[in-house]
Motif scaffolding. Sequence first.
Motif, PDB file in Angstrom:
ATOM      1  N   LEU A  95      -0.628  -0.278   2.456  1.00  0.00           N
ATOM      2  CA  LEU A  95       0.130   0.438   3.483  1.00  0.00           C
ATOM      3  C   LEU A  95       1.375  -0.379   3.831  1.00  0.00           C
ATOM      4  N   THR A  96       2.350   0.292   4.431  1.00  0.00           N
ATOM      5  CA  THR A  96       3.557  -0.437   4.834  1.00  0.00           C
ATOM      6  C   THR A  96       3.272  -1.246   6.101  1.00  0.00           C
ATOM      7  N   VAL A  97       4.217  -2.117   6.398  1.00  0.00           N
ATOM      8  CA  VAL A  97       4.134  -2.919   7.622  1.00  0.00           C
ATOM      9  C   VAL A  97       4.008  -1.995   8.830  1.00  0.00           C
ATOM     10  N   GLY A 135       8.310  -1.946   3.866  1.00  0.00           N
ATOM     11  CA  GLY A 135       7.751  -2.583   2.672  1.00  0.00           C
ATOM     12  C   GLY A 135       6.233  -2.614   2.740  1.00  0.00           C
ATOM     13  N   LEU A 136       5.604  -2.763   1.595  1.00  0.00           N
ATOM     14  CA  LEU A 136       4.147  -2.831   1.574  1.00  0.00           C
ATOM     15  C   LEU A 136       3.672  -4.162   2.143  1.00  0.00           C
ATOM     16  N   ALA A 137       2.609  -4.077   2.941  1.00  0.00           N
ATOM     17  CA  ALA A 137       2.057  -5.299   3.538  1.00  0.00           C
ATOM     18  C   ALA A 137       1.630  -6.280   2.450  1.00  0.00           C
ATOM     19  N   GLN A 145       1.948 -12.115   6.713  1.00  0.00           N
ATOM     20  CA  GLN A 145       0.718 -11.324   6.881  1.00  0.00           C
ATOM     21  C   GLN A 145      -0.020 -11.729   8.147  1.00  0.00           C
ATOM     22  N   GLN A 146       0.017 -13.022   8.446  1.00  0.00           N
ATOM     23  CA  GLN A 146      -0.609 -13.476   9.700  1.00  0.00           C
ATOM     24  C   GLN A 146       0.125 -12.882  10.903  1.00  0.00           C
ATOM     25  N   MET A 147       1.465 -12.850  10.811  1.00  0.00           N
ATOM     26  CA  MET A 147       2.247 -12.239  11.892  1.00  0.00           C
ATOM     27  C   MET A 147       1.890 -10.761  12.028  1.00  0.00           C
TER      28      MET A 147
END
Length: 239
Positions: A95-97, A135-137, A145-147
């Motif tokens: 999935l996106t952000v 953008g994609l995660a 990713q942690q953020m």
Amino acid sequence: MTAPLLDVKGLAVRYGHVEAVNGIDLHLAPGRITTLVGANGAGKSTTLLALSGLVAKAAGRVQFDGTDITALPPHRIVASGLVQVAEGRATLTTLTVRENLDLGGYTRRDGAAARAADLEKVYTLFPRLKEREHGLAGNLSGGEQQMLAIGRALMARPKLLLLDEPSMGLAPIIVQDIFRTLREINREGLTIFLVEQNVRQALKIADHAYVLENGRIVLEGSGALLLNEPKVQAAYLGG
Ligand code: ATP
């Protein structure tokens, strides 16, 4: 003294014959950062899982924001405002952000305008996520990713944010960044419970700290006090 936001008494968790958490008490003051530190296998993750209702409690009582949540299922615990940042960042990589952030807010009932305002707050805290919004995660770096995991948890409007080793696997400079942001979020009023093996960093930002060994609390005090405590220095800070 103000009443604790989270009040835990005698919490115990067993996995078969393994006593992972052995009757611990925790008192989290509202508006503060509290940390639970300890070595690998001490029972830190298990404590968080139990608070979130994701593993069964063998004993103990959990009061959150004046309500007994000991026996509530996980979704009711989240709805009450106790929200855990997903471990290992567990972002949905396909999935996106933006979609990941939207998912964080999907159980809320306070309407689209409130969610949109919180989305903007998350983007202000983490401008990088705004840049990568579509953008994609899965294409994000570990730190991003942690953020995203933290941002997603914030979208659920927590009263208490639980984090399980947000520093894991990240370069020191990124860890500093994440911890700085946690302080910022806390300054805006959010209560934080941080579980860490990175004892030095955790004690530096914590108002109050607990040291867990073999499922028991062995020391407790302000972050500054424990940083200077010889036993903590010898066991966790390399002397
Ligand atoms: P880590 O930093 O390695 O995650 P931790 O302090 O979070 O360590 P826990 O993961 O809570 O510790 O583990 C506490 C104890 O429970 C350890 O002895 C561990 O081996 C055991 N344990 C954890 N999960 C399970 C499980 N699902 N089944 C059986 N034993 C488990």
